[in-house]
Motif scaffolding. Structure first.
Motif, PDB file in Angstrom:
ATOM      1  N   LEU A   1       1.115  -1.178  -0.279  1.00 47.90           N
ATOM      2  CA  LEU A   1      -0.162   0.229   0.068  1.00 47.90           C
ATOM      3  C   LEU A   1       0.568   1.161  -0.568  1.00 47.90           C
ATOM      4  O   LEU A   1       0.378   2.195  -0.939  1.00 47.90           O
ATOM      5  CB  LEU A   1      -1.448   0.087   1.437  1.00 47.90           C
ATOM      6  N   ILE A   2       1.628   1.207   0.534  1.00 45.86           N
ATOM      7  CA  ILE A   2       2.718   2.069   0.834  1.00 45.86           C
ATOM      8  C   ILE A   2       3.617   2.807  -0.536  1.00 45.86           C
ATOM      9  O   ILE A   2       3.572   3.588  -0.975  1.00 45.86           O
ATOM     10  CB  ILE A   2       4.159   2.272   1.762  1.00 45.86           C
ATOM     11  N   ALA A   3       4.218   1.496  -1.212  1.00 45.34           N
ATOM     12  CA  ALA A   3       4.565   1.337  -2.324  1.00 45.34           C
ATOM     13  C   ALA A   3       3.581   2.344  -3.540  1.00 45.34           C
ATOM     14  O   ALA A   3       3.888   2.950  -4.388  1.00 45.34           O
ATOM     15  CB  ALA A   3       4.927   0.490  -3.026  1.00 45.34           C
ATOM     16  N   ILE A   4       2.318   1.621  -3.808  1.00 47.34           N
ATOM     17  CA  ILE A   4       1.084   2.337  -4.788  1.00 47.34           C
ATOM     18  C   ILE A   4       0.371   3.461  -3.992  1.00 47.34           C
ATOM     19  O   ILE A   4       0.922   3.970  -5.860  1.00 47.34           O
ATOM     20  CB  ILE A   4      -0.444   1.438  -5.147  1.00 47.34           C
ATOM     21  N   GLY A   5       0.684   4.029  -2.844  1.00 51.88           N
ATOM     22  CA  GLY A   5       0.789   5.402  -3.009  1.00 51.88           C
ATOM     23  C   GLY A   5       1.519   6.015  -3.342  1.00 51.88           C
ATOM     24  O   GLY A   5       1.436   7.063  -4.066  1.00 51.88           O
ATOM     25  N   LEU A   6       2.587   6.125  -2.633  1.00 54.42           N
ATOM     26  CA  LEU A   6       4.207   6.510  -3.396  1.00 54.42           C
ATOM     27  C   LEU A   6       3.896   6.803  -5.570  1.00 54.42           C
ATOM     28  O   LEU A   6       4.270   8.036  -5.419  1.00 54.42           O
ATOM     29  CB  LEU A   6       5.139   5.785  -2.914  1.00 54.42           C
ATOM     30  N   SER A   7       3.791   5.417  -6.024  1.00 55.08           N
ATOM     31  CA  SER A   7       3.693   5.272  -6.786  1.00 55.08           C
ATOM     32  C   SER A   7       2.113   6.654  -7.734  1.00 55.08           C
ATOM     33  O   SER A   7       2.947   7.136  -9.096  1.00 55.08           O
ATOM     34  CB  SER A   7       3.616   4.263  -7.134  1.00 55.08           C
ATOM     35  N   VAL A   8       1.267   6.221  -7.336  1.00 50.78           N
ATOM     36  CA  VAL A   8       0.162   7.655  -7.768  1.00 50.78           C
ATOM     37  C   VAL A   8       0.292   8.775  -7.695  1.00 50.78           C
ATOM     38  O   VAL A   8       0.412   9.381  -7.947  1.00 50.78           O
ATOM     39  CB  VAL A   8      -0.969   6.775  -6.999  1.00 50.78           C
ATOM     40  N   PHE A   9       0.851   9.287  -6.147  1.00 47.79           N
ATOM     41  CA  PHE A   9       1.421  10.270  -5.748  1.00 47.79           C
ATOM     42  C   PHE A   9       2.679  11.162  -6.926  1.00 47.79           C
ATOM     43  O   PHE A   9       2.758  12.275  -7.276  1.00 47.79           O
ATOM     44  CB  PHE A   9       2.148  10.406  -4.712  1.00 47.79           C
ATOM     45  N   ALA A  10       3.128  10.170  -7.202  1.00 49.67           N
ATOM     46  CA  ALA A  10       4.624  10.992  -8.107  1.00 49.67           C
ATOM     47  C   ALA A  10       4.155  10.654  -9.419  1.00 49.67           C
ATOM     48  O   ALA A  10       4.593  11.761  -9.864  1.00 49.67           O
ATOM     49  CB  ALA A  10       5.631   9.632  -8.017  1.00 49.67           C
ATOM     50  N   ALA A  11       3.619  10.529  -9.982  1.00 48.37           N
ATOM     51  CA  ALA A  11       2.639  10.334 -11.536  1.00 48.37           C
ATOM     52  C   ALA A  11       2.035  11.603 -11.606  1.00 48.37           C
ATOM     53  O   ALA A  11       1.630  11.884 -12.284  1.00 48.37           O
ATOM     54  CB  ALA A  11       2.273   8.335 -11.571  1.00 48.37           C
ATOM     55  N   THR A  12       0.582  11.234  -9.699  1.00 53.05           N
ATOM     56  CA  THR A  12       0.045  12.756 -10.063  1.00 53.05           C
ATOM     57  C   THR A  12       0.995  14.094 -10.287  1.00 53.05           C
ATOM     58  O   THR A  12       0.830  15.134 -11.249  1.00 53.05           O
ATOM     59  CB  THR A  12      -0.512  12.852  -9.066  1.00 53.05           C
ATOM     60  N   TYR A  13       1.918  14.113  -9.369  1.00 43.82           N
ATOM     61  CA  TYR A  13       2.900  14.976  -9.646  1.00 43.82           C
ATOM     62  C   TYR A  13       3.245  15.299 -10.802  1.00 43.82           C
ATOM     63  O   TYR A  13       3.274  16.507 -11.569  1.00 43.82           O
ATOM     64  CB  TYR A  13       3.939  15.106  -8.225  1.00 43.82           C
ATOM     65  N   ALA A  14       3.510  14.788 -11.389  1.00 42.63           N
ATOM     66  CA  ALA A  14       4.916  14.101 -12.563  1.00 42.63           C
ATOM     67  C   ALA A  14       3.146  15.015 -13.788  1.00 42.63           C
ATOM     68  O   ALA A  14       4.347  16.143 -14.717  1.00 42.63           O
ATOM     69  CB  ALA A  14       5.191  13.324 -13.031  1.00 42.63           C
ATOM     70  N   TYR A  15       2.649  14.614 -14.050  1.00 44.19           N
ATOM     71  CA  TYR A  15       1.499  15.060 -14.734  1.00 44.19           C
ATOM     72  C   TYR A  15       1.018  16.128 -14.196  1.00 44.19           C
ATOM     73  O   TYR A  15       1.139  17.288 -15.305  1.00 44.19           O
ATOM     74  CB  TYR A  15      -0.033  14.060 -14.552  1.00 44.19           C
ATOM     75  N   SER A  16       1.092  16.654 -13.889  1.00 43.68           N
ATOM     76  CA  SER A  16       0.834  18.562 -12.837  1.00 43.68           C
ATOM     77  C   SER A  16       1.828  19.460 -13.446  1.00 43.68           C
ATOM     78  O   SER A  16       1.755  20.240 -13.759  1.00 43.68           O
ATOM     79  CB  SER A  16       0.572  18.651 -11.158  1.00 43.68           C
ATOM     80  N   CYS A  17       3.192  18.620 -13.653  1.00 49.09           N
ATOM     81  CA  CYS A  17       4.597  19.448 -13.912  1.00 49.09           C
ATOM     82  C   CYS A  17       4.073  19.559 -15.540  1.00 49.09           C
ATOM     83  O   CYS A  17       4.582  20.158 -16.272  1.00 49.09           O
ATOM     84  CB  CYS A  17       5.557  18.909 -13.719  1.00 49.09           C
ATOM     85  N   VAL A  18       3.475  19.140 -16.056  1.00 51.31           N
ATOM     86  CA  VAL A  18       3.789  18.675 -18.005  1.00 51.31           C
ATOM     87  C   VAL A  18       2.580  19.249 -18.218  1.00 51.31           C
ATOM     88  O   VAL A  18       1.240  19.600 -18.079  1.00 51.31           O
ATOM     89  CB  VAL A  18       2.989  17.599 -18.108  1.00 51.31           C
ATOM     90  N   ARG A  19       2.689  21.011 -18.504  1.00 45.06           N
ATOM     91  CA  ARG A  19       1.968  21.622 -19.399  1.00 45.06           C
ATOM     92  C   ARG A  19       1.763  21.479 -21.426  1.00 45.06           C
ATOM     93  O   ARG A  19       0.729  22.378 -21.741  1.00 45.06           O
ATOM     94  CB  ARG A  19       2.654  23.812 -19.245  1.00 45.06           C
ATOM     95  N   GLY A  20       2.776  20.944 -21.531  1.00 44.23           N
ATOM     96  CA  GLY A  20       2.742  20.584 -23.235  1.00 44.23           C
ATOM     97  C   GLY A  20       3.940  20.319 -23.976  1.00 44.23           C
ATOM     98  O   GLY A  20       4.477  20.031 -23.118  1.00 44.23           O
TER      99      GLY A  20
END
Length: 91
Positions: free
Chosen positions: A16-35
């Protein structure tokens, strides 16, 4: 000596900790992409790597669940575990 932990619970918590970290990191990476034309930066790239690594750790822990169930179900005797640990080379 009972420490209050079980192999199944420990594996599930780690997963659960690993999947939580994965989702958080992927969400952060997605939020950084502007185009496609803008550089998202090094932190976004590091977040993608972190998300992938954490996902691999999650899958590894899911694969460990079968062994954890066997261990907590008593399928492996304490004497067998002790013999295996005694035969292992110290780090």
């Amino acid at each position: 000596k009972d420490t209050g932990s079980s192999p199944i619970r420990d594996v599930m918590i780690s997963a659960l900790i690993a999947i939580g970290l994965s989702v958080f990191a992927a969400t952060y990476a997605y939020s950084c992409v502007r185009g496609a034309e803008a550089d998202p930066g090094a932190l976004a790239s590091l977040s993608v790597v972190t998300a992938g690594f954490a996902l691999a750790v999650f899958v590894f822990h899911l694969l460990r669940l079968t062994a954890a169930r066997r261990l907590s179900g008593g399928a492996i005797s304490p004497a067998t575990i002790r013999a295996h640990l005694d035969a292992a080379e110290p780090l």
